[in-house]
Write a protein that holds these residues in place. Structure first.
Motif, PDB file in Angstrom:
ATOM      1  N   UNK A   1       0.838  -1.140   0.106  1.00 10.34           N
ATOM      2  CA  UNK A   1       0.010   0.016  -0.127  1.00 10.34           C
ATOM      3  C   UNK A   1       0.928   1.124  -0.054  1.00 10.34           C
ATOM      4  N   UNK A   2       0.580   2.121  -0.939  1.00  9.97           N
ATOM      5  CA  UNK A   2       1.509   3.367  -0.996  1.00  9.97           C
ATOM      6  C   UNK A   2       0.326   4.626  -0.676  1.00  9.97           C
ATOM      7  N   UNK A   3       0.853   5.356   0.138  1.00  9.26           N
ATOM      8  CA  UNK A   3       0.398   6.778   0.246  1.00  9.26           C
ATOM      9  C   UNK A   3      -0.162   7.478  -0.966  1.00  9.26           C
ATOM     10  N   UNK A   4      -1.450   7.815  -0.899  1.00  9.64           N
ATOM     11  CA  UNK A   4      -2.000   8.498  -2.092  1.00  9.64           C
ATOM     12  C   UNK A   4      -2.364   7.750  -3.270  1.00  9.64           C
ATOM     13  N   UNK A   5      -2.132   6.354  -3.166  1.00 12.73           N
ATOM     14  CA  UNK A   5      -2.681   5.551  -3.833  1.00 12.73           C
ATOM     15  C   UNK A   5      -3.754   4.547  -3.211  1.00 12.73           C
ATOM     16  N   UNK A   6      -5.084   4.454  -3.828  1.00 15.80           N
ATOM     17  CA  UNK A   6      -5.999   3.983  -3.056  1.00 15.80           C
ATOM     18  C   UNK A   6      -6.297   2.429  -3.524  1.00 15.80           C
ATOM     19  N   UNK A   7      -5.492   1.825  -4.345  1.00 14.75           N
ATOM     20  CA  UNK A   7      -5.674   0.323  -4.422  1.00 14.75           C
ATOM     21  C   UNK A   7      -4.305  -0.412  -4.303  1.00 14.75           C
TER      22      UNK A   7
ATOM     23  N   UNK B   1      26.957   1.788  -6.438  1.00 20.75           N
ATOM     24  CA  UNK B   1      26.498   2.966  -6.847  1.00 20.75           C
ATOM     25  C   UNK B   1      25.094   3.472  -6.667  1.00 20.75           C
ATOM     26  N   UNK B   2      24.394   2.891  -5.481  1.00 24.80           N
ATOM     27  CA  UNK B   2      23.062   3.178  -5.245  1.00 24.80           C
ATOM     28  C   UNK B   2      22.924   4.059  -4.000  1.00 24.80           C
ATOM     29  N   UNK B   3      23.201   5.252  -4.520  1.00 24.39           N
ATOM     30  CA  UNK B   3      22.911   6.406  -3.641  1.00 24.39           C
ATOM     31  C   UNK B   3      21.636   7.123  -3.949  1.00 24.39           C
ATOM     32  N   UNK B   4      20.767   6.524  -3.250  1.00 23.53           N
ATOM     33  CA  UNK B   4      19.327   7.039  -3.309  1.00 23.53           C
ATOM     34  C   UNK B   4      18.885   7.541  -4.761  1.00 23.53           C
ATOM     35  N   UNK B   5      18.719   6.295  -5.566  1.00 16.58           N
ATOM     36  CA  UNK B   5      18.387   6.560  -7.045  1.00 16.58           C
ATOM     37  C   UNK B   5      16.914   6.540  -7.167  1.00 16.58           C
ATOM     38  N   UNK B   6      15.992   7.199  -7.393  1.00 15.84           N
ATOM     39  CA  UNK B   6      14.691   7.353  -7.245  1.00 15.84           C
ATOM     40  C   UNK B   6      14.269   7.169  -8.947  1.00 15.84           C
ATOM     41  N   UNK B   7      13.556   6.329  -9.378  1.00 14.69           N
ATOM     42  CA  UNK B   7      13.352   6.071 -10.760  1.00 14.69           C
ATOM     43  C   UNK B   7      12.494   7.474 -11.153  1.00 14.69           C
ATOM     44  N   UNK B   8      12.489   7.994 -12.374  1.00  9.13           N
ATOM     45  CA  UNK B   8      11.695   8.968 -12.763  1.00  9.13           C
ATOM     46  C   UNK B   8      10.985   8.594 -14.115  1.00  9.13           C
ATOM     47  N   UNK B   9       9.807   9.543 -14.030  1.00  8.52           N
ATOM     48  CA  UNK B   9       8.936   9.476 -15.351  1.00  8.52           C
ATOM     49  C   UNK B   9       8.678   8.043 -15.812  1.00  8.52           C
ATOM     50  N   UNK B  10       8.795   7.178 -14.896  1.00 12.21           N
ATOM     51  CA  UNK B  10       8.157   5.794 -14.900  1.00 12.21           C
ATOM     52  C   UNK B  10       9.378   4.905 -15.443  1.00 12.21           C
ATOM     53  N   UNK B  11      10.683   5.340 -15.715  1.00 10.94           N
ATOM     54  CA  UNK B  11      11.479   4.152 -15.936  1.00 10.94           C
ATOM     55  C   UNK B  11      11.694   3.108 -14.764  1.00 10.94           C
ATOM     56  N   UNK B  12      11.814   1.769 -15.323  1.00 11.53           N
ATOM     57  CA  UNK B  12      11.876   0.860 -14.259  1.00 11.53           C
ATOM     58  C   UNK B  12      13.169   0.357 -14.347  1.00 11.53           C
ATOM     59  N   UNK B  13      13.392  -0.657 -13.381  1.00  7.74           N
ATOM     60  CA  UNK B  13      14.463  -1.376 -13.006  1.00  7.74           C
ATOM     61  C   UNK B  13      13.955  -2.730 -13.421  1.00  7.74           C
ATOM     62  N   UNK B  14      14.741  -3.323 -14.448  1.00  9.19           N
ATOM     63  CA  UNK B  14      14.414  -4.963 -14.755  1.00  9.19           C
ATOM     64  C   UNK B  14      14.864  -5.680 -13.614  1.00  9.19           C
ATOM     65  N   UNK B  15      13.932  -6.895 -13.543  1.00  6.74           N
ATOM     66  CA  UNK B  15      14.411  -8.002 -12.637  1.00  6.74           C
ATOM     67  C   UNK B  15      13.253  -9.175 -12.682  1.00  6.74           C
ATOM     68  N   UNK B  16      13.439 -10.144 -12.015  1.00  5.90           N
ATOM     69  CA  UNK B  16      12.636 -11.483 -12.372  1.00  5.90           C
ATOM     70  C   UNK B  16      11.220 -11.039 -11.512  1.00  5.90           C
ATOM     71  N   UNK B  17      10.914  -9.975 -10.709  1.00 15.05           N
ATOM     72  CA  UNK B  17       9.651  -9.474 -10.303  1.00 15.05           C
ATOM     73  C   UNK B  17       9.342  -8.286 -10.799  1.00 15.05           C
ATOM     74  N   UNK B  18       7.717  -8.024 -10.752  1.00 11.35           N
ATOM     75  CA  UNK B  18       7.440  -6.880 -11.091  1.00 11.35           C
ATOM     76  C   UNK B  18       6.233  -6.264 -10.210  1.00 11.35           C
ATOM     77  N   UNK B  19       6.115  -4.936 -10.373  1.00  8.74           N
ATOM     78  CA  UNK B  19       4.868  -4.522  -9.713  1.00  8.74           C
ATOM     79  C   UNK B  19       3.726  -4.560 -10.933  1.00  8.74           C
ATOM     80  N   UNK B  20       2.596  -4.822 -10.292  1.00  9.57           N
ATOM     81  CA  UNK B  20       1.404  -4.837 -11.344  1.00  9.57           C
ATOM     82  C   UNK B  20       1.069  -3.454 -11.853  1.00  9.57           C
ATOM     83  N   UNK B  21       1.162  -2.666 -11.158  1.00 15.50           N
ATOM     84  CA  UNK B  21       0.788  -1.124 -11.495  1.00 15.50           C
ATOM     85  C   UNK B  21      -0.640  -1.122 -11.748  1.00 15.50           C
ATOM     86  N   UNK B  22      -1.433  -1.449 -10.774  1.00 13.99           N
ATOM     87  CA  UNK B  22      -2.720  -1.681 -11.066  1.00 13.99           C
ATOM     88  C   UNK B  22      -3.317  -0.281 -10.777  1.00 13.99           C
ATOM     89  N   UNK B  23      -3.208   0.561  -9.981  1.00 12.73           N
ATOM     90  CA  UNK B  23      -3.484   1.964  -9.961  1.00 12.73           C
ATOM     91  C   UNK B  23      -3.370   2.696 -11.247  1.00 12.73           C
TER      92      UNK B  23
END
Length: 482
Positions: free
Chosen positions: A73-79, A342-364
């Motif tokens: 559950x993420x703040x400001x997201x309702x699903x 080199x992971x110094x607080x790297x927030x993805x921006x504008x929808x760029x995603x990190x590839x991996x064997x798991x994923x977020x379904x992005x339901x909202x």
């Protein structure tokens, strides 16, 4: 001695005789029992439980013996979002558009989970709130009526509900929901507190809780007597320690363990109507707002905390003696290792995603069909091999003037693997990580930053809570279970 006493003695003697049999003989006996008989045998003692689980005798195709990911559950997201291993055809979807009164303006989030059932807060297009207990795998659901208001004359309180369900004890979807009172820090303007109440002991020697039973379909007040002399503090003290949305609980062997205010744990026995207060691990009570996660894994009840930005501490609850106590089993600082990559607080921006064997379904993001994949940037590739075996002289304790610099991100706890010694972490709401406690091996799982979340204010991008999900394919009718 009456016939009832004779029957109890006979049952006890029979159980003792069976306990003398070799494990392979017991396994063969259990295999010949019907499913309900196997479930009942599993509850007799720890050794029988271990045999049944080790040989997967409880219908592995139906019972929750697989781990499918985390509802977050993420703040400001309702699903609620679902963070799960990638699959061309996902078996579970977090999009609950099949709920009653569901529509384009409706939404719902998961507020608790246990053994395949989830507690869902659902709001329809008119803004009306509905509560359900839902099996996501089979889409079976049961409405949950509102908990009656508390008769307690204490202002500034609210209630949090916890789901209790174990298919090994009941294959008929018989569940309970326990409602526990919480204390808010702030009250309405003009409200004043009763001094005598504010200084009273909490928890009380007899704690009154509202419990919903699916068997009766009703809420009822139940009294639970406190065992031992431990209590959390005072009502006023509870208000000073604001509990976050990460209010985890565990149901294990007939007892409900609840992460309470002051970071104590209430162990509630629903069979004996008694409860016990377990103090926090040493050092936790003096921390400033420590993040605590209560969970269950291979050795029972676990508690984890992130100290500072990325020091992972894990305790296991020892219930063998008269006094229950937390035993520290893991303490590692991951800062140098994170900086090395080199992971110094790297927030993805504008929808760029990190590839991996798991994923977020992005339901909202995709819920109403307005957005599409064309709105997203291409995923960024993560080339790092996230694997490390810690040596004895490398204790993961590094000073801020280390050659790699200072780590500016932060860690959050997603939860524990139900059956393996693995804790799952969120790294700056960016990467989902799997940290193996026995080997200190860390794996990057993939992106955990929701699509479209960059549109929210930076200080409001918060991961509020998460729940591990184990699907249960049991159905609600006797014909389907046979």
């Amino acid at each position: 001695m009456d016939r009832r006493d004779q029957g109890e003695v006979t049952t006890e003697n029979m159980t003792s005789l069976l306990a003398l049999l070799p494990d392979d003989v017991l396994t063969d006996i259990f295999r010949r029992l019907p499913p309900r008989g196997v479930a009942t045998s599993r509850c007799v003692c720890k050794s029988w439980l271990a045999i049944v689980d080790a040989h997967r005798l409880l219908r592995a195709d139906l019972l929750p013996l697989s781990f499918d990911g985390f509802f977050t559950n993420f703040y400001n997201f309702y699903i609620s979002e679902f963070f799960t291993p990638r699959s061309d055809v996902p078996s579970i979807s977090g999009k609950q558009d099949y709920l009653p009164k569901a529509g384009s303006l409706s939404w719902g989030y998961i507020d608790g989970h246990y053994n395949g059932l989830v507690l869902v807060n659902s709001f329809d297009g008119n803004g009306d709130k509905n509560r359900y207990v839902l099996n996501l795998a089979t889409r079976w659901l049961a409405p949950l009526p509102p908990c009656p208001p508390s008769p307690m004359e204490i202002k500034g309180t609210f209630k949090v509900e916890y789901l209790v369900y174990d298919p090994a004890e009941s294959t008929d979807f018989e569940f309970e929901v326990v409602s526990i009172t919480r204390f808010g820090r702030m009250c309405k303007p003009g409200d004043t507190h009763d001094h005598e109440i504010e200084q009273s002991e909490w928890t009380p020697s007899v704690c009154i809780l509202d419990v919903f039973s699916s068997t009766t379909g009703q809420w009822e007040e139940r009294s639970f007597a406190r065992e031992g002399n431990s209590f959390m503090g005072t009502v006023s003290g509870m208000r000073q320690d604001w509990l976050s949305d990460q209010h985890n609980d565990v149901y294990c062997r007939g007892a409900l363990y609840v992460h309470s205010q002051n970071n104590c744990v209430m162990r509630i026995s629903l069979s004996s109507d008694k409860y016990h207060v377990i103090k926090p691990p040493p050092g936790i009570e003096v921390e400033d707002y420590p993040e605590i996660y209560l969970g269950k894994s291979s050795k029972g009840i676990y508690c984890a905390s992130i100290k500072g930005r990325c020091r992972v501490q894990v305790w296991n609850l020892d219930e063998s003696g008269c006094q229950m106590k937390w035993v520290l089993i893991h303490d590692r600082d991951l800062s140098k290792w994170l900086l090395k990559h080199k992971l110094e607080y790297p927030i993805p921006c504008y929808g760029a995603k990190i590839q991996g064997p798991w994923a977020l379904q992005d339901i909202n993001y995709y819920y109403d069909g307005y957005n599409s994949d064309h709105d997203m940037e291409a995923p960024t590739e993560e080339k790092i091999q996230w694997s490390l075996q810690a040596s004895e002289d490398e204790k993961f304790t590094w000073s801020s003037d280390d050659e790699y610099g200072c780590y500016g991100g932060y860690m959050e706890i997603l939860g524990f693997h139900p059956w393996k010694e693995i804790i799952f972490l969120s790294e700056s709401i960016t990467r989902g990580l799997a940290y193996h406690l026995s080997s200190s091996k860390v794996e990057v799982l993939g992106n955990i930053y929701p699509a479209g979340y960059a549109n929210e204010l930076g200080n409001e991008q918060i991961l509020k809570s998460s729940f591990p999900y184990t699907p249960c394919w049991l159905t609600q009718t006797a014909d389907e279970r046979s």
